[in-house]
Each structure stands twice: as structure tokens, then as C-alpha cells.
Design a protein around this motif. Structure first.
Motif, mmCIF file in Angstrom:
data_model
loop_
_atom_site.group_PDB
_atom_site.id
_atom_site.type_symbol
_atom_site.label_atom_id
_atom_site.label_comp_id
_atom_site.label_asym_id
_atom_site.label_seq_id
_atom_site.Cartn_x
_atom_site.Cartn_y
_atom_site.Cartn_z
ATOM 1 N N PRO A 183 0.815 -1.223 0.000
ATOM 2 C CA PRO A 183 0.000 0.000 0.000
ATOM 3 C C PRO A 183 0.844 1.267 0.000
ATOM 4 C CG PRO A 183 -0.890 -1.578 1.561
ATOM 5 C CD PRO A 183 0.434 -2.116 1.117
ATOM 6 N N GLY A 184 1.968 1.248 0.719
ATOM 7 C CA GLY A 184 2.861 2.401 0.711
ATOM 8 C C GLY A 184 3.464 2.652 -0.654
ATOM 9 N N VAL A 185 3.823 1.566 -1.345
ATOM 10 C CA VAL A 185 4.377 1.701 -2.692
ATOM 11 C C VAL A 185 3.319 2.251 -3.648
ATOM 12 C CG1 VAL A 185 5.299 0.418 -4.663
ATOM 13 C CG2 VAL A 185 6.121 -0.088 -2.361
ATOM 14 N N ILE A 186 2.070 1.792 -3.494
ATOM 15 C CA ILE A 186 0.985 2.329 -4.327
ATOM 16 C C ILE A 186 0.859 3.837 -4.108
ATOM 17 C CG2 ILE A 186 -1.515 2.341 -4.689
ATOM 18 C CD1 ILE A 186 -1.538 -0.630 -4.103
ATOM 19 N N GLY A 187 0.866 4.261 -2.840
ATOM 20 C CA GLY A 187 0.779 5.683 -2.548
ATOM 21 C C GLY A 187 1.949 6.464 -3.115
ATOM 22 N N GLY A 305 5.458 10.486 4.464
ATOM 23 C CA GLY A 305 4.075 10.049 4.366
ATOM 24 C C GLY A 305 3.817 8.681 4.953
ATOM 25 N N GLY A 306 4.862 7.985 5.392
ATOM 26 C CA GLY A 306 4.693 6.646 5.938
ATOM 27 C C GLY A 306 4.608 5.572 4.878
ATOM 28 N N TRP A 320 4.798 15.544 13.452
ATOM 29 C CA TRP A 320 3.900 16.691 13.271
ATOM 30 C C TRP A 320 3.891 17.147 11.812
ATOM 31 C CZ3 TRP A 320 0.192 18.217 16.299
ATOM 32 C CH2 TRP A 320 0.255 17.937 17.671
ATOM 33 N N ILE A 321 5.043 17.121 11.166
ATOM 34 C CA ILE A 321 5.102 17.496 9.751
ATOM 35 C C ILE A 321 4.274 16.538 8.907
ATOM 36 C CG2 ILE A 321 6.636 17.745 7.747
ATOM 37 C CD1 ILE A 321 8.804 18.702 9.655
ATOM 38 N N ALA A 322 4.275 15.259 9.295
ATOM 39 C CA ALA A 322 3.510 14.256 8.542
ATOM 40 C C ALA A 322 2.015 14.568 8.545
ATOM 41 C CB ALA A 322 3.759 12.863 9.116
ATOM 42 N N LYS A 323 1.547 15.257 9.576
ATOM 43 C CA LYS A 323 0.113 15.566 9.656
ATOM 44 C C LYS A 323 -0.344 16.489 8.539
ATOM 45 C CE LYS A 323 -0.073 13.354 13.621
ATOM 46 N NZ LYS A 323 -0.712 12.034 13.759
ATOM 47 N N PRO A 326 -0.546 15.092 2.649
ATOM 48 C CA PRO A 326 -1.745 14.359 2.192
ATOM 49 C C PRO A 326 -1.505 12.864 2.008
ATOM 50 C CG PRO A 326 -0.830 15.726 0.430
ATOM 51 C CD PRO A 326 -0.132 16.128 1.688
ATOM 52 N N LEU A 327 -0.269 12.464 1.677
ATOM 53 C CA LEU A 327 0.020 11.041 1.502
ATOM 54 C C LEU A 327 -0.169 10.282 2.805
ATOM 55 C CD1 LEU A 327 1.006 8.664 -0.182
ATOM 56 C CD2 LEU A 327 3.363 9.357 0.323
ATOM 57 N N TYR A 328 0.196 10.889 3.924
ATOM 58 C CA TYR A 328 0.025 10.242 5.224
ATOM 59 C C TYR A 328 -1.438 9.895 5.468
ATOM 60 C CZ TYR A 328 -0.819 10.107 10.267
ATOM 61 O OH TYR A 328 -1.264 9.758 11.514
ATOM 62 N N HIS A 329 -2.323 10.839 5.230
ATOM 63 C CA HIS A 329 -3.755 10.608 5.461
ATOM 64 C C HIS A 329 -4.307 9.580 4.476
ATOM 65 C CE1 HIS A 329 -3.905 13.929 8.332
ATOM 66 N NE2 HIS A 329 -3.178 14.623 7.470
ATOM 67 N N TYR A 330 -3.825 9.619 3.239
ATOM 68 C CA TYR A 330 -4.292 8.646 2.242
ATOM 69 C C TYR A 330 -3.872 7.232 2.618
ATOM 70 C CZ TYR A 330 -4.613 6.035 -2.132
ATOM 71 O OH TYR A 330 -4.895 5.076 -3.084
#
Length: 374
Positions: A183-187, A305-306, A320-323, A326-330
Motif C-alpha cells: 500500500p505504501g508503494v501504491i501511494g 508520508g509513511g 507533526w510534519i507528517a500531519k 496528504p500522503l500520510y492521510h491517504y
């Protein structure tokens, strides 16, 4: 009349997009190849560490310990030696990754006193693999002790039964790394493809010197903007569906949640990427500048983005920067739908964040693109 002009402009932009074979290949074939490679290569497990062995006891019990170390292929018996200095030199020269030293009194001490010590020397150059190896060694020692209790308890009163625990893994019973990484690679693929492709396509008129012709087109700037967004978004949606097909068929990734929500928020994330790409094109004068800015921007988005590392393991500042990424939330939504089967009641805050990101990026990019046209 406006609809017919918009339709003609959409057909024109779609034709121009499909004529660009390099871009079409970049958006279709390259992501699939990258996904297969990263899906197999990205792996948090450490295996096949070369193990040097110095067995000074040379009895059945010491050989059982060696077998315990090499049973699950975390360690591979690479070299045997009779001298500790030789083993140390093997580690120093990089011929082995770890060394196991079994003293001559190993079996006697274990059976008489219920405890004994062995030494394990690990090459700590690679901090990640050496840390994981240390955890494996602890697990191997614990399991070896359990086996000894069952085998030698009648012969010795010194052996004690250690505390046993039962561990259960939910959502990924086989602890497959691909279920986290794919899933991370897809993102990451969608991020990279959407931003770069949209930016390159949007700057094409500047790069080819045909921006003036576009300005003379008897349609509103909004129609021109739509004609830029729709074709690239459609092609990216096809790319996304191909990535999901590979994830389900090749990596056996489950789909435990709502397919409709999965597609809705995936397409929404594509729009965010396309909007960012359009905004980049307004800061660039040619294709080279666009690509350089796009690559520079993609690296922090993907890393923070994780996609390949858990956000929770990052330092507090970067969490905090990750928040605001948009990739993090997706990815929270994507992994929640695929692996946990969760819905809006669980990740509604992330859904709101994605919607706000989409609105903000589309408004900013549309405003800048209209200024460029005017």
C-alpha cells in the motif's frame, strides 16, 4: 456552444497526451514494474546472516544450540573455527556477520546449575540488521530454553520453566511485510506519477512555445484548466487500478473494506497530486525545471508520508510534519480499508483532511494557472 468547445478541447488534450508515448509508458508500465520490485525487495526481516561458529564443547547439546540458531535461516552456518582470534578476524574482515562462541563447559554448567553462557559477537556496522539480529538471538535462546526444560527436566532440578506467552497477530496473521509495504508503494507511485505527469503536461505549452495559441482559443480559462486535469486524471486512474490488480493477484493483498470508498479516496488523492503538479508548472519555465522541482518535492512527501517507514517511529517534529502531508492521510485510509476493513467511523478525520487538501490544492493551482493564462 460552451460544452462543444470544452469537449473539443478535452479531445485535443487527450490526443496530445496519448501521443506522448514516453509519458504513457511512464504512467502505465513503469509503475507496475516498480511496484513488483519494491513489493518483493522492501522487507523488514533480516535473514541469511553469515554465522561463524566456535564450538569448544563439541557435544550433542552444543550442536543442538547451533541447529537452533540456523533452523529458521536467520543465521546461516558460514564458517567453523577452533580459535576465538580466528573468529574475531572473520568478523573484522566482513567474512561473517556474527560469531557464536560456545565454551567448553557449556553442557556441564547447564545440566548441573541450570544455566550457562554463550557469547555472540555481532558486526554492528549495519545498525538496523544488527539490532534485529539481537532480537532474533533473544528469541532463539528463549525457545532453546523451553526445549531444554522438556528434554532434561527429569535429569536436573536446576532447570526452571520460564514464563511463556502467547502472541497473536491481527490483520496480518502471517506478518507479511508486503502487506505493509505494497500500500505504501501504491501511494508513492501515485504521488510521483500524478505530480510529475501533471506538471510536465501542464508546462508543455510553454516548453513548445504554443502558449499563445492556447490563449487565443475561444474558451474560458476554466475550460482550459478542466481539459488539462481530466485526461491526465483518467490515465492515472487506470494506473491506480492496475496497481491494485497487481497488489491483489501477485501479493495476495486482502480487501476487507468498502471498495467504493477505496476508489473514491484514491481518485481524490489523484486530484491532489494533479493539482500540486499544475501548481509546479506555473513556477517553471520549461520541462527540465518542472522535473527538478517535482522530484525535489516528491522526496519529502514520500519519506514523510509513511510509505516505507512507520510515522510513529519518526522523531516528534517529523510526526507533526507528517500531519500536513496528504500522503500520510491517504495511506491511513488505504491500509485501513485493505487490511482492517474499517470505514469512515474510524478514519473520518483523515477523510476530512484529504478533502481539505483537495480543495486547497485545486483552488491554489487553478488560481495560479488562470493568472498564467491571463
Amino acid at each position: 456552444m460552451l460544452n462543444s468547445r470544452l469537449l473539443a478541447l478535452l479531445i485535443k488534450e487527450t490526443t496530445e497526451l496519448l501521443r506522448n508515448r514516453q509519458l504513457v509508458i511512464f504512467l502505465t508500465i513503469a509503475p507496475i514494474i516498480s511496484m513488483v520490485i519494491f513489493g518483493y525487495v522492501l522487507n523488514s526481516n533480516v535473514t541469511h546472516l553469515r554465522l561463524g561458529i566456535l564450538d569448544q564443547n563439541q557435544v550433542a547439546l552444543s550442536r543442538q544450540l547451533v541447529d537452533a540458531f540456523t533452523a529458521n535461516e536467520v543465521f546461516i552456518a558460514s564458517r567453523y573455527t577452533n580459535e576465538q582470534q580466528d573468529l574475531t578476524q572473520q568478523i573484522e574482515r566482513g567474512q561473517v556477520d556474527a560469531g557464536l562462541i560456545i565454551p567448553s563447559t557449556f553442557s556441564r554448567d547447564l545440566l548441573q546449575t541450570g544455566k550457562s553462557e554463550v557469547a555472540v559477537i555481532i558486526d554492528g556496522i549495519n545498525a538496523y540488521s544488527s539490532g534485529i539480529a539481537k532480537g532474533y538471538i533473544a528469541q532463539i535462546a528463549t525457545q532453546f530454553n523451553l526445549n531444554l526444560v522438556e528434554q532434561y527436566q527429569p535429569l536436573s532440578t536446576g532447570l526452571k520453566i520460564p514464563i511463556q506467552s502467547e502472541i497473536t497477530f491481527r490483520y496480518n496473521p502471517g506478518t507479511l511485510d508486503s502487506w505493509f509495504f505494497v500500500p505504501g508503494v501504491i501511494g508513492a507511485i501515485v504521488t510521483l506519477s500524478a505530480i510529475l505527469a501533471a506538471a510536465v503536461e501542464a508546462v508543455r505549452e510553454k516548453d513548445q512555445g504554443t502558449l499563445e495559441q492556447l490563449l487565443m482559443t475561444p474558451v474560458a480559462s476554466t475550460a482550459i484548466l478542466i481539459s488539462k486535469i481530466v485526461p491526465i486524471s483518467g490515465l492515472l486512474t487506470i494506473t491506480l487500478l492496475m496497481c491494485f490488480a497487481v497488489a491483489f493477484l501477485v501479493f495476495q493483498l486482502p480487501l476487507r473494506g468498502n471498495l467504493f470508498l477505496l476508489l473514491i479516496f484514491s481518485i481524490l488523492y489523484i486530484q491532489i497530486g494533479v493539482a500540486i503538479g499544475l501548481a509546479i508548472s506555473t513556477f517553471s519555465e520549461n520541462k527540465l525545471q518542472t522535473i527538478l522541482i517535482g522530484i525535489f518535492l516528491n522526496i519529502p512527501i514520500i519519506l514523510l508520508g509513511g510509505a516505507v517507514t512507520a510515522v510513529n517511529s519518526m522523531p516528534l517534529l517529523f510526526r507533526w510534519i507528517a500531519k500536513i502531508n496528504p500522503l500520510y492521510h491517504y495511506l491511513v485510509i488505504l491500509r485501513g480499508i485493505l487490511l482492517k476493513g474499517t470505514g469512515l467511523e474510524v478514519w473520518w478525520l483523515h477523510a476530512i483532511a484529504m478533502i481539505l487538501f483537495a480543495i486547497a490544492t485545486l483552488l491554489v493551482s487553478a488560481n495560479r494557472y488562470r493568472r498564467q493564462l491571463s
